[in-house]
Design an enzyme around this catalytic site. Structure first.
Site, PDB file in Angstrom:
ATOM      1  N   LYS A 130     -32.769 -31.526  24.832  1.00  0.00           N
ATOM      2  CA  LYS A 130     -31.608 -31.037  24.096  1.00  0.00           C
ATOM      3  C   LYS A 130     -30.397 -31.936  24.300  1.00  0.00           C
ATOM      4  CE  LYS A 130     -32.918 -26.154  24.617  1.00  0.00           C
ATOM      5  NZ  LYS A 130     -33.408 -25.722  23.313  1.00  0.00           N
ATOM      6  N   HIS A 166     -31.457 -16.209  26.486  1.00  0.00           N
ATOM      7  CA  HIS A 166     -32.668 -16.752  25.852  1.00  0.00           C
ATOM      8  C   HIS A 166     -33.867 -16.119  26.565  1.00  0.00           C
ATOM      9  CE1 HIS A 166     -35.682 -19.901  24.973  1.00  0.00           C
ATOM     10  NE2 HIS A 166     -34.894 -20.306  23.994  1.00  0.00           N
ATOM     11  N   ASP A 193     -28.163 -20.944  33.554  1.00  0.00           N
ATOM     12  CA  ASP A 193     -28.977 -21.555  32.508  1.00  0.00           C
ATOM     13  C   ASP A 193     -28.046 -22.476  31.718  1.00  0.00           C
ATOM     14  OD1 ASP A 193     -30.195 -22.260  30.156  1.00  0.00           O
ATOM     15  OD2 ASP A 193     -30.900 -20.251  29.644  1.00  0.00           O
ATOM     16  N   CYS A 248     -35.393 -17.037  19.883  1.00  0.00           N
ATOM     17  CA  CYS A 248     -35.846 -16.690  21.239  1.00  0.00           C
ATOM     18  C   CYS A 248     -34.838 -15.788  21.948  1.00  0.00           C
ATOM     19  CB  CYS A 248     -36.118 -17.934  22.080  1.00  0.00           C
ATOM     20  SG  CYS A 248     -37.476 -18.914  21.456  1.00  0.00           S
ATOM     21  N   GLN A 284     -27.697 -25.104  27.156  1.00  0.00           N
ATOM     22  CA  GLN A 284     -26.791 -25.350  26.028  1.00  0.00           C
ATOM     23  C   GLN A 284     -25.413 -25.834  26.489  1.00  0.00           C
ATOM     24  OE1 GLN A 284     -27.771 -25.464  23.017  1.00  0.00           O
ATOM     25  NE2 GLN A 284     -29.658 -24.268  23.007  1.00  0.00           N
TER      26      GLN A 284
END
Ligand SMILES: Cc1ncc(COP(=O)(O)O)c(C=O)c1O
Lengths: 423, 124
Positions: free
Chosen positions: A219, A117, A193, A380, A196
């Site tokens: 999220k 991302h 990261d 993104c 997700q």
């Protein structure tokens, strides 16, 4: 195993009755328990934390710190001082690039991947000004990380490996424990990261052995504006401050200041107290469902989605075919949507009226007419679009409140879109 | 069909069978505009003589709204004075397209107008 239809009843927004929400990778919906936790805080003990010597401020401080402990346990950390509240994943990674970056020298390398991302790419690219070299591990034709390529790009010069746990476009779930070991063998830091992954699967910072990890509350059923930077205690202690101001200091004189202890050193200014409390309620909700079951539900749904996808002519989808390593993200195109190339277009290689592709924007507008919310564009991840050779994709992303019925609605509407736009 | 459905049909018509698509050999003013949000791209080519747009063509890739609007704009510009293009406002152009678009897709609808105006500015 939970029933997604019953889960959806906990989310007031679905009482609208006209919404098929397939954009949870962008942001999730919020259950009443989270909304109530924020409201309760405002009604019971709203005040500033860490400052007032009066009852409600102490209550607010306790709620805030309990939230930190709860969230910290949720990701497998035993030490809440390694859980720093920030605004979101983007801020966490910027904090890292700013603070770690100050210690890097020209020629030092940072290894990322082409599936990142922008928020795990641009903050590192800013360090190129200092002569830092950014390298990118490639993906294979199935949308999996090319581990050979990644390993070949790690060397003694590599200081940081920063990687997404799960791709927000391809859905790919990366073998992060293995990559963490590889990074550490080369004495590089490993940053994850987890924007997700933490919302969608069990994540344990100790078994992954990541040095830092970033994720966003919004999220994972929590409010917007609250996120987490997790870091190993000794590594966080070593970092210089990021933002200066109140709360992050121990003592201030006219000629300088000394820094507060962890995690407050990185929480300058009044924090997002209600956000932290809301995120803690979100964590309670997810824990109650069970993260193993959340993952199982999405895997099951994705197997179904991939099966349905095969039935639609001209549908191209991206990312691994194996649901074991494919999260709840389904990126697709109807027909090929290649990047625009002026030269070949002027040569008339390809006539628009003879092609049967349907642009992602048209798809998402059309689906919107049936109350189906999907995303269209580059998500993104512009370098990934280039790598895939596409201009854009549509993306349907699934979560705990989505059922096979939602997938059915999507595919029926896609068939209708094809008819409506047929050339 | 109500008015709105008619204009949606018009957009789809232009999308299915774009007018003025391809290379304009006599072009002396051109510009490529793209929308970074979705990648929609329109390349406008104009042939200008004596302050008049003699011919207009485009190539591009993107959603129906962006491509149909380029098709309609190139139709509209042929034979018009350059000032006609320069003085056309965004609301006027949206009015000519005759479709209601939300803020997100307004950019798609206006892409061709922006490209054409920039082409004229850089005209040789
Ligand atoms: C993989 C990944 N990383 C980072 C981010 C950035 O998250 P935020 O916008 O909450 O900072 C996202 C959100 O889209 C994401 O999907």
């Amino acid at each position: 195993m939970f029933d997604p239809v019953r889960v959806a009843r906990d989310f007031p927004i679905f009482s609208r009755g006209d919404l098929t929400y397939l954009d949870s990778a962008a942001t999730s919906q919020k259950p009443s328990s989270v909304i109530r936790a924020v409201e309760d805080y405002y009604s019971c003990c709203n005040s500033n934390v860490h400052r007032g010597i009066y009852r409600i401020s102490e209550e607010a401080t306790e709620l805030y710190e309990k939230s930190r402990e709860n969230i910290s346990h949720f990701i497998g950390s035993t030490d809440p001082t390694g859980t720093v509240f920030v605004r979101n994943t983007t801020e966490a990674i910027n904090l890292l690039s700013y603070t770690l970056g100050r210690k890097l020298a020209p020629g030092d390398e940072i290894l990322l991947s082409v599936m990142e991302h922008h928020s795990n790419m641009v903050p590192w690219q800013l360090l190129r000004e200092r002569g830092v070299v950014i390298r990118y591990a490639d993906i294979d034709s199935d949308g999996k990380l090319d581990l050979e390529d990644l390993k070949s790009k790690i060397s003694r010069k590599t200081r940081i490996v920063s990687l997404t746990h799960a791709s927000n476009v391809l859905g790919t779930i990366n073998p992060v424990s293995e990559i963490s070991r590889t990074a550490h063998e080369a004495s590089a830091l490993f940053i994850l990261d987890a924007a997700q992954s933490v919302p969608h699967m069990p994540v344990d910072v100790r078994s992954i052995d990541c040095d830092f990890m970033a994720f966003s509350g919004h999220k994972m059923l929590g409010p917007a504006g609250i996120g987490v930077l997790y870091g190993k205690q000794d590594l966080l202690s070593d970092l210089p401050p990021f933002m200066g101001g109140g709360d992050m200091i121990r003592e201030v004189r006219l000629d300088g200041a000394t820094w507060n202890t962890l995690p407050y050193r990185f929480e300058a200014g009044t924090p997002n107290i209600e956000g932290a409390i809301g995120l803690s309620a979100a964590v309670d909700y997810l824990r109650n469902l069970g993260m193993e079951d959340v993952r199982y539900h999405e895997k099951d749904l994705m197997s179904y989605v991939m099966k349905r996808a095969e039935e639609i002519q001209d549908l191209i989808y991206y990312g691994p075919r194996d649901p074991e390593i494919h999260g709840g993200v389904f990126s697709f195109n109807l027909g090929d949507i290649p990047a625009f190339d002026l030269e070949s277009e002027l040569k008339g290689v390809r006539r628009p009226e003879s092609s049967h592709e349907l642009h992602p924007h048209d798809i998402s507008s059309f689906l919107d007419q049936s109350g189906i919310a999907v995303r269209a564009g580059h998500h993104c991840a512009m370098p990934l679009m280039t790598r895939l050779g596409v201009q854009a994709t549509s993306r349907a992303s699934f979560y705990i409140y989505n059922s096979r019925k939602d997938a059915d609605k999507l595919f029926i509407a896609l068939e209708n879109a094809k008819k409506a736009f047929a050339r | 069909m109500n008015d709105e459905e008619i204009s949606v049909e018009a957009i789809l018509d232009h999308y299915r069978n774009p007018h003025n698509y391809g290379k304009l050999e006599s072009s002396n003013a051109s510009f490529t505009e793209f929308n970074p949000i979705c990648g929609d791209t329109v390349h406008i080519q104009l042939s200008i003589a004596d302050g008049t747009i003699q011919d207009a063509r485009f190539v591009g890739r993107g959603c129906s709204v962006s491509q149909a609007s380029a098709s309609m704009l190139t139709d509209l510009l042929k034979g018009k004075k350059v000032e006609f293009l320069e003085s056309m406002t965004e609301p006027e152009f949206l009015g000519i397209l005759g479709i209601k678009v939300g803020p997100a897709r307004e950019k798609c609808a206006l892409l061709s107008l922006t490209a054409a105006k920039k082409a004229v500015k850089g005209a040789t």
